[in-house]
Design an enzyme around this catalytic site. Structure first.
Site, PDB file in Angstrom:
ATOM      1  N   HIS A   5       0.847  -1.204   0.000  1.00 17.83           N
ATOM      2  CA  HIS A   5       0.000   0.000   0.000  1.00 17.83           C
ATOM      3  C   HIS A   5       0.882   1.253   0.000  1.00 17.83           C
ATOM      4  O   HIS A   5       0.634   2.202  -0.740  1.00 17.83           O
ATOM      5  CB  HIS A   5      -0.878   0.045   1.257  1.00 17.83           C
ATOM      6  CG  HIS A   5      -1.832  -1.101   1.402  1.00 17.83           C
ATOM      7  ND1 HIS A   5      -1.512  -2.255   2.062  1.00 17.83           N
ATOM      8  CD2 HIS A   5      -3.113  -1.258   1.004  1.00 17.83           C
ATOM      9  CE1 HIS A   5      -2.554  -3.082   2.057  1.00 17.83           C
ATOM     10  NE2 HIS A   5      -3.546  -2.495   1.416  1.00 17.83           N
ATOM     11  N   GLY A  26      -2.187  -2.066  -7.149  1.00 12.57           N
ATOM     12  CA  GLY A  26      -1.054  -2.984  -7.080  1.00 12.57           C
ATOM     13  C   GLY A  26      -1.193  -4.136  -8.070  1.00 12.57           C
ATOM     14  O   GLY A  26      -2.284  -4.691  -8.249  1.00 12.57           O
ATOM     15  N   SER A  38       0.261  -9.084   2.079  1.00  7.71           N
ATOM     16  CA  SER A  38      -1.200  -9.082   1.973  1.00  7.71           C
ATOM     17  C   SER A  38      -1.803  -8.955   3.358  1.00  7.71           C
ATOM     18  O   SER A  38      -1.244  -9.490   4.334  1.00  7.71           O
ATOM     19  CB  SER A  38      -1.661 -10.399   1.348  1.00  7.71           C
ATOM     20  OG  SER A  38      -3.043 -10.595   1.581  1.00  7.71           O
TER      21      SER A  38
HETATM   22  P1  AMP Z   1      -6.275  -3.939  -0.447  1.00  8.79           P
HETATM   23  O1  AMP Z   1      -6.237  -3.120   0.800  1.00  8.79           O
HETATM   24  O2  AMP Z   1      -5.876  -5.357  -0.251  1.00  8.79           O
HETATM   25  O3  AMP Z   1      -7.534  -3.746  -1.232  1.00  8.79           O
HETATM   26  O4  AMP Z   1      -5.118  -3.333  -1.359  1.00  8.79           O
HETATM   27  C1  AMP Z   1      -5.111  -1.979  -1.725  1.00  8.79           C
HETATM   28  C2  AMP Z   1      -4.194  -1.782  -2.897  1.00  8.79           C
HETATM   29  O5  AMP Z   1      -2.869  -2.146  -2.518  1.00  8.79           O
HETATM   30  C3  AMP Z   1      -4.570  -2.659  -4.093  1.00  8.79           C
HETATM   31  O6  AMP Z   1      -4.389  -1.927  -5.287  1.00  8.79           O
HETATM   32  C4  AMP Z   1      -3.609  -3.804  -3.977  1.00  8.79           C
HETATM   33  O7  AMP Z   1      -3.337  -4.412  -5.226  1.00  8.79           O
HETATM   34  C5  AMP Z   1      -2.383  -3.100  -3.431  1.00  8.79           C
HETATM   35  N1  AMP Z   1      -1.512  -4.055  -2.738  1.00  8.79           N
HETATM   36  C6  AMP Z   1      -1.811  -4.861  -1.688  1.00  8.79           C
HETATM   37  N2  AMP Z   1      -0.769  -5.641  -1.370  1.00  8.79           N
HETATM   38  C7  AMP Z   1       0.219  -5.339  -2.249  1.00  8.79           C
HETATM   39  C8  AMP Z   1       1.552  -5.808  -2.460  1.00  8.79           C
HETATM   40  N3  AMP Z   1       2.084  -6.768  -1.702  1.00  8.79           N
HETATM   41  N4  AMP Z   1       2.265  -5.255  -3.448  1.00  8.79           N
HETATM   42  C9  AMP Z   1       1.735  -4.284  -4.248  1.00  8.79           C
HETATM   43  N5  AMP Z   1       0.496  -3.806  -4.096  1.00  8.79           N
HETATM   44  C10 AMP Z   1      -0.249  -4.319  -3.127  1.00  8.79           C
END
Ligand code: AMP
Length: 286
Positions: free
Chosen positions: A40, A150, A188
């Site tokens: 993030h 991401g 994650s």
């Molecule tokens: P989320 O909170 O899981 O919905 O993620 C929010 C944003 O952060 C999304 O665009 C995800 O793809 C990105 N994201 C989450 N984990 C990672 C990671 N390990 N590397 C790159 N982007 C990430």
């Protein structure tokens, strides 16, 4: 340090974002479900590099969770997230309630046909309808010049790019690379569910992708053989239940037979009840 303004209502967020744009400043948006990790944060940094003002959102979107999924126990850490985002220079945070985003009686959805039922969409019916709908809502509320996602969620990227193109949304989509732990596990929010043994078992995802990458680097172009090699890694790690292991076109998410033109190698599996995903992009070698 600039103090981050937290907006809980759509009206407040809209007013703040409009003021930014009226001042002629370029506004970037990083949508999240919170529990911020370095992935993030890398997106926030990319947004800062490309925009004058960075907005983020924290919203655990109920419409992208299936009835038997982890919505209720999805890890939340609002205070810590705020500290991290503020430290990275996020100036506006949108953190609405579910009622604010989904007032009773809503019946309009965004479905990206032909993509929403591929990869994760196949095992999580309705998931990408929820994702596309909430992202469309966020774009209408924030009206960002650029939005940052991401590569970790590769199918989500394909769906959002297609939605933006098909609906003529005036927003640039910027995709940041996957950020990994030192041992290769993709960061994650759901890693928080894993105990030590499961954490080790989860490494098979990355191991299988590395094997495919190595074979592709050595000249293997046949997707079927690459998939078979990746699957072999899972066969050796019985504690991980494979959901899918696919090699697809990164834009259409359709399977490819030959990877010469570049391809997305995407994998999902369950360790216990925790569903994890990972992927790599094979380069175009034509
Ligand atoms: P989320 O909170 O899981 O919905 O993620 C929010 C944003 O952060 C999304 O665009 C995800 O793809 C990105 N994201 C989450 N984990 C990672 C990671 N390990 N590397 C790159 N982007 C990430």
């Amino acid at each position: 340090m600039i103090r981050m303004k937290i907006c809980k209502t759509i009206q407040e967020m809209r007013a703040e974002c409009r003021a930014v744009r009226r001042a002629g400043q370029r506004l970037g948006l990083v949508p999240t479900m919170g529990r911020c990790n370095e992935g993030h944060i890398s997106l926030v940094r990319a947004a800062r590099a490309k925009c004058d003002v960075v907005a983020a959102s924290i919203f655990v979107n109920p419409t992208q969770f299936g009835p038997t999924e982890d919505l209720g126990k999805y890890p939340r850490s609002f205070e810590r997230d705020c500290e991290m985002l503020e430290r990275e220079g996020v100036e506006l945070l949108f953190a609405p309630t579910v009622e604010e985003m989904y007032p009773a009686g809503g019946t309009t959805w965004v479905t990206v046909e032909g993509l929403s039922d591929k990869l994760d969409g196949r095992s999580r019916p309705g998931h990408f309808r929820g994702v596309a709908t909430v992202v469309a809502k966020l774009f209408h509320i924030v009206e960002p010049d650029a939005a940052f996602f991401g590569q970790k969620d590769a199918a989500q990227v394909a769906i959002i790019r297609r939605m933006v193109r098909d609906l003529n949304m005036p927003v640039e989509i910027v995709v940041g690379p996957i950020v990994r732990e030192a041992d290769g596990l993709a960061m994650s929010s759901r890693n928080a569910y894993l105990d030590d043994a499961q954490r080790r078992q989860a490494l098979v995802l990355h191991r299988a992708l590395l094997r495919v990458q190595a074979l592709a680097d050595a000249g293997e172009r046949n997707a079927g053989r690459l998939i078979a090699a990746g699957r072999e890694e899972f066969a050796a790690e019985a504690s991980m239940r494979l959901d899918y292991f696919e090699i697809v076109n990164a834009e259409t998410l359709d399977p490819v037979e030959d990877v010469s033109g570049g391809a997305l190698v995407a994998v999902a599996g369950y360790v216990g009840s925790t569903r994890l995903i990972d992927n790599i992009l094979l380069a175009n070698r034509r």
